[in-house]
Enzyme design. Structure first.
Site, PDB file in Angstrom:
ATOM      1  N   ASP A  10       1.059  -1.246   0.080  1.00 13.02           N
ATOM      2  CA  ASP A  10       0.124  -0.224  -0.006  1.00 13.02           C
ATOM      3  C   ASP A  10       0.989   1.076  -0.006  1.00 13.02           C
ATOM      4  O   ASP A  10       2.045   1.092   0.287  1.00 13.02           O
ATOM      5  CB  ASP A  10      -0.983  -0.031   1.659  1.00 13.02           C
ATOM      6  N   ASP A  12      -0.094   5.097   0.949  1.00 16.45           N
ATOM      7  CA  ASP A  12      -0.372   6.080   1.923  1.00 16.45           C
ATOM      8  C   ASP A  12      -0.400   5.391   3.386  1.00 16.45           C
ATOM      9  O   ASP A  12      -1.150   4.358   3.537  1.00 16.45           O
ATOM     10  CB  ASP A  12      -1.790   6.704   1.711  1.00 16.45           C
TER      11      ASP A  12
HETATM   12  C1  BG6 Z   1      -5.718   6.000   0.182  1.00 18.17           C
HETATM   13  C2  BG6 Z   1      -5.778   6.630   1.177  1.00 18.17           C
HETATM   14  O1  BG6 Z   1      -4.646   5.481  -0.046  1.00 18.17           O
HETATM   15  O2  BG6 Z   1      -6.235   6.793  -0.968  1.00 18.17           O
HETATM   16  C3  BG6 Z   1      -7.229   7.406   1.530  1.00 18.17           C
HETATM   17  O3  BG6 Z   1      -5.641   5.934   2.521  1.00 18.17           O
HETATM   18  C4  BG6 Z   1      -7.416   8.412   0.341  1.00 18.17           C
HETATM   19  O4  BG6 Z   1      -7.206   8.258   2.636  1.00 18.17           O
HETATM   20  C5  BG6 Z   1      -7.313   7.368  -0.905  1.00 18.17           C
HETATM   21  O5  BG6 Z   1      -8.760   8.723   0.252  1.00 18.17           O
HETATM   22  C6  BG6 Z   1      -7.893   8.182  -2.200  1.00 18.17           C
HETATM   23  O6  BG6 Z   1      -6.706   9.001  -2.184  1.00 18.17           O
HETATM   24  P1  BG6 Z   1      -6.744  10.173  -3.529  1.00 18.17           P
HETATM   25  O7  BG6 Z   1      -4.884  10.524  -3.510  1.00 18.17           O
HETATM   26  O8  BG6 Z   1      -6.892   9.726  -4.809  1.00 18.17           O
HETATM   27  O9  BG6 Z   1      -7.635  11.061  -3.059  1.00 18.17           O
HETATM   28 MG    MG Z   2      -2.828   3.161   3.444  1.00 16.97          MG
END
Ligand code: BG6
Ligand code: MG
Length: 225
Positions: A10, A12
């Site tokens: 993963d 984030d």
């Molecule tokens: C995930 C995060 O990896 O991605 C979430 O943990 C986030 O918090 C989701 O909402 C979507 O991310 P993005 O960057 O496309 O808005």
């Molecule tokens: Mg994550």
């Protein structure tokens, strides 16, 4: 004891800590709507797609908005968020990540990204990891958000390995569930009380080594640091 064929990370909260940046940006939207929004509530949005996160925030405030208004809020949230993440540098990579990827490479274990984020390319470039992975599957390529296993199954498929030959690293409850539903072992990165559904939980990637990975993959008893 053998090694898995691949590790799917993963992004984030596993490679970089973007949770505070998401919080600042979501809080700006929640404040506009007069919806109380705390860091703890932000924790529950980990792994959840952008649109679904906005819908959850609106539900917290019992507020209904049209699909177009929801898109407009998420677009503005993303502008705030991108401004923050664009300033990230390699120093924002979480402890042990670079070393663990190097170790996997030395042992011919493939590495991939399986993220819900549509900002994955921006983040990887900012921290200098845009060339570090064999396969990248992100929010731009999936229809179903975690806990659906689609993102990890696509990753395994593009790597050309069976799901059971891959190990997922995840910091979110929804991500652990996605890995398990996809038939993959999962290393939870974070709090063991929160990530109890993972096969094993570590605090950060400095705890990982090859024997640990072999033992997890072959169901041997794990001796955690
Ligand atoms: C995930 C995060 O990896 O991605 C979430 O943990 C986030 O918090 C989701 O909402 C979507 O991310 P993005 O960057 O496309 O808005
Ligand atoms: Mg994550």
């Amino acid at each position: 004891m053998s090694l898995p064929k691949a590790c799917i990370f993963d992004l984030d909260g596993v490679i970089v800590d973007t949770v505070p940046a998401h919080f600042v940006a979501w809080k700006a939207m929640a404040d506009e709507l007069n919806i109380p929004f705390t860091e703890e509530e932000n924790e529950h949005l980990k792994g959840v797609s952008r649109i679904d996160s906005m819908k959850r925030i609106l539900a917290m405030g019992n507020i209904e908005k049209s699909e177009q208004e929801i898109i407009d809020y998420t677009t503005r949230k993303n502008e705030i968020y991108v401004e923050i993440i664009s300033k990230m540098t390699p120093s924002d990579i979480l402890p042990g990540v670079v070393e663990f990827i190097d170790l996997l490479r030395q042992h011919n274990v493939a590495v991939a990204i399986g993220s819900s984020s549509k900002n994955t390319p921006t983040i990887l470039k900012a921290v200098g990891l845009d060339q570090a992975f064999d396969v990248i599957v992100d929010g731009n390529q999936v229809t179903y958000s975690k806990p659906d296993p689609e993102v990890f199954l696509k990753g395994a498929n593009q790597l050309d390995f069976a799901p059971a030959e891959c190990i997922v690293l995840e910091d979110a409850i929804s991500g652990v569930e996605a890995a398990k539903r996809g038939g993959m072992k999962c290393i939870g990165v974070g709090d063991a009380k929160v990530l109890g559904a993972a096969d094993v939980v570590i605090s950060d990637m400095t705890e990982l080594n090859i024997d640990f990975l072999k033992a997890l993959y072959t169901n041997e008893e794990l001796h955690q640091a």
